[in-house]
Design an enzyme around this catalytic site. Structure first.
Site, PDB file in Angstrom:
ATOM      1  CG  HIS A   1      -1.423   5.410  -0.142  1.00  0.00           C
ATOM      2  ND1 HIS A   1      -2.105   5.799   0.982  1.00  0.00           N
ATOM      3  CD2 HIS A   1      -2.293   4.627  -0.836  1.00  0.00           C
ATOM      4  CE1 HIS A   1      -3.330   5.284   0.980  1.00  0.00           C
ATOM      5  NE2 HIS A   1      -3.458   4.557  -0.116  1.00  0.00           N
TER       6      HIS A   1
ATOM      7  CG  HIS B   1      -7.970  -3.910  -1.292  1.00  0.00           C
ATOM      8  ND1 HIS B   1      -8.973  -3.022  -1.596  1.00  0.00           N
ATOM      9  CD2 HIS B   1      -6.890  -3.140  -0.971  1.00  0.00           C
ATOM     10  CE1 HIS B   1      -8.532  -1.774  -1.481  1.00  0.00           C
ATOM     11  NE2 HIS B   1      -7.261  -1.817  -1.104  1.00  0.00           N
TER      12      HIS B   1
ATOM     13  NE  ARG C   1      -3.978   1.964   2.257  1.00  0.00           N
ATOM     14  CZ  ARG C   1      -4.393   2.716   3.275  1.00  0.00           C
ATOM     15  NH1 ARG C   1      -3.832   2.597   4.471  1.00  0.00           N
ATOM     16  NH2 ARG C   1      -5.366   3.570   3.100  1.00  0.00           N
TER      17      ARG C   1
END
Ligand code: HEM
Ligand SMILES: *[C@@H]1O[C@H](CO)[C@@H](O)[C@H](O)[C@H]1NC(C)=O
Ligand SMILES: *[C@@H]1O[C@H](CO)[C@@H](O)[C@H](O)[C@H]1NC(C)=O
Ligand SMILES: *[C@@H]1O[C@H](CO)[C@@H](O)[C@H](O)[C@H]1NC(C)=O
Ligand SMILES: *[C@@H]1O[C@H](CO)[C@@H](O)[C@H](O)[C@H]1NC(C)=O
Ligand SMILES: *[C@@H]1O[C@H](CO)[C@@H](O)[C@H](O)[C@H]1NC(C)=O
Ligand SMILES: *[C@@H]1O[C@H](CO)[C@@H](O)[C@H](O)[C@H]1NC(C)=O
Ligand SMILES: *[C@@H]1O[C@H](CO)[C@@H](O)[C@H](O)[C@H]1NC(C)=O
Ligand SMILES: *[C@@H]1O[C@H](CO)[C@@H](O)[C@H](O)[C@H]1NC(C)=O
Ligand SMILES: *[C@@H]1O[C@H](CO)[C@@H](O)[C@H](O)[C@H]1NC(C)=O
Ligand SMILES: *[C@@H]1O[C@H](CO)[C@@H](O)[C@H](O)[C@H]1NC(C)=O
Ligand SMILES: *[C@@H]1O[C@H](CO)[C@@H](O)[C@H](O)[C@H]1NC(C)=O
Ligand SMILES: CC(=O)N[C@H]1CO[C@H](CO)[C@@H](O)[C@@H]1O
Length: 343
Positions: free
Chosen positions: A58, A185, A54
């Protein structure tokens, strides 16, 4: 005229392509150094693999994959770490520093923090039984961060499909990339506040989200009481929470996607993403191939190369500005977003 030609030539050098063999002579063991640290850390903290994947995402969506997310607040930096999607949510900054220290010991001032994020994401996929790939390298680190841009560019879990598609299109990522990358996910956790709008009064209807499986709804309501602080955690993948596989997609087919942004990919009537979800659900190799390609594509967003930016020696600060180091926080207590509710 010759001045123009010179600029043109310099431009080509500056826009050099990333290359998996970039550190072959200057830091040949960088991949195994990252791998050794993460193998060790993930034994006590399996979630770290999700957190690092993640972190790369980001980073890349905000002024490119330039390590900007790692920069802490200083007199001249407004950190991206406290932007809405990151604040009290991103994890792994300490582990990135641990990797950086190990890499600096082997090859000082050679490997960028942006490349460490890209390598850590690949190694994390590998260690979670997901795909592995040759990571294109040679990114350099920014000397700026942009919290405003982090708030503008990062997608929210309450986004509908058209907003998701447009946020990805802004980064030159198409719907195949959106569906493949959302497959990250398949591991990791989310806090109640990331999906609680689905549980009690969805879109002010007085009812829960109709696209949420009613059995799953009951489970989630017990973890996330109405009006609670929303800090409890649950698994993003109901079926195989720590294994990188294609179960994320079969969950969507059973209306067991956790975030609204997940379920939108399959449950938006007439959407072009439905057939992509179905194909990844029925063929894990197809998903893995797509994930690798999309991770490489995402990893190329807005990169600094050549003589642009710098190689930071400490990932949290621009070189020559270590303000904040003196007040370095050592407290690493168990935070709200570290506790997992079992389901
Ligand atoms: C499509 C739009 C996306 C949205 C709206 C979204 C949103 C979120 C949210 C809200 C969380 C939970 C945060 C929390 O509750 O603290 C999360 C976790 C996570 N996201 Fe996404 N995400 C998206 C795409 C991606 C992509 C492209 C990747 C990587 C390729 C990714 C990787 C992850 C991972 C691995 C976690 C778990 C992190 C952990 O356990 O520490 N996400 N995401
Ligand atoms: C660089 O090193 C990697 C890993 O050792 C190897 O697979 C690759 O062939 C090397 N590339 C070049 C151009 O030497
Ligand atoms: C592995 O992790 C432990 C803490 O979990 C640490 O004490 C140890 O130094 C680490 N070993 C290596 C080789 O990184
Ligand atoms: C980030 O979260 C902290 C609470 O942990 C809060 O005090 C702070 O205002 C938040 N920052 C921003 C920019 O919203
Ligand atoms: C940050 O991004 C915003 C939105 O694109 C832009 O207006 C602003 O100039 C940027 N700020 C810095 C410091 O680069
Ligand atoms: C998606 O959400 C945006 C913002 O709330 C809204 O303007 C748009 O109409 C929505 N699109 C669809 C197809 O529901
Ligand atoms: C998305 O882009 C990739 C190349 O980056 C391409 O192979 C794929 O066909 C595209 N998908 C769509 C739906 O346009
Ligand atoms: C749902 O939210 C709307 C708007 O905030 C409110 O008017 C309505 O009373 C709520 N319904 C329930 C059942 O809480
Ligand atoms: C966390 O979940 C438990 C059930 O697993 C629940 O009893 C508790 O109230 C929840 N706490 C918060 C802060 O939401
Ligand atoms: C809800 O999820 C369960 C498995 O958790 C599944 O058996 C069932 O078919 C799902 N319901 C719907 C409507 O998809
Ligand atoms: C699954 O996808 C892989 C990779 O694209 C492909 O080679 C294979 O033929 C597919 N399998 C089936 C059964 O369609
Ligand atoms: C950077 O900021 C984070 C909080 O966002 C903090 O945990 C960390 O200790 C800081 N790092 C340094 C080197 O000061
Ligand atoms: C496209 C699709 O599968 N839509 C489903 C979304 O969820 C509803 C329940 O509200 C189903 O009835 C639809 O079939």
């Amino acid at each position: 005229m010759s001045g123009g030609l010179l600029l043109f030539v310099v431009g080509i050098v500056v826009n050099a392509q990333l290359d998996p063999s970039f550190y072959n002579t200057t830091c040949p063991n960088v991949h195994s150094i990252v791998s050794n640290v993460l193998t060790n850390v993930s034994q006590s903290d399996p979630r770290i693999l999700a957190s690092l994947i993640r972190l790369h995402f980001h980073d890349c969506f905000v002024q490119g994959c330039d390590g900007s997310i790692l920069l802490n607040d200083t007199s001249s930096i407004v950190s991206e770490q406290s932007a809405g999607p990151n604040n009290n949510s991103i994890r792994g900054l300490d582990v990135v520093n641990q990797i950086k220290t190990a890499v600096e010991n082997a090859c000082p001032s050679v490997v960028s923090c942006a490349d460490i994020l890209a390598l850590a994401a690949e190694v994390s996929s590998e260690l979670a039984n997901g795909p592995s790939w040759q990571v294109p390298l040679g990114r350099r680190d920014s000397v700026t961060a942009n919290q405003t841009l982090a708030n503008q560019n990062l997608p929210a879990p309450t986004f509908n499909l058209s907003l998701l598609i447009s946020r990805f299109a802004n980064q030159n990522l198409n719907i195949t990339d959106l569906v493949a990358l959302s497959g990250a996910h398949t591991i990791g956790r989310a806090q109640c506040k990331s999906f609680s709008s689905r549980l009690y009064n969805f879109s002010s209807s007085g009812n829960p989200d109709p696209t949420l499986n009613t059995t799953y709804l009951q489970t989630l309501r017990s973890i996330c009481p109405n009006g609670g602080p929303g800090t409890n955690l649950t698994n993003l993948d109901l079926t195989t929470p720590d294994t990188f596989d294609n179960k994320y997609y079969s969950n969507l087919q059973q209306q067991n996607g956790l975030l609204q942004s997940d379920q939108e990919l399959w449950n938006t009537t007439g959407a072009s993403t439905i057939s992509i979800v179905n194909s990844f659900s029925s063929n894990q190799s197809l998903f893995f191939e797509a994930f690798k390609a999309s991770m490489i594509k995402m990893g190329n967003i807005g990169v600094l190369t050549g003589s642009q930016g710098e190689i930071r020696t400490q990932c949290n600060f621009v070189n020559g500005n270590s303000s904040g180091l003196a007040t370095m926080v050592t407290k690493e207590s168990l935070q709200d977003n570290e506790r997992v509710s079992s389901i």
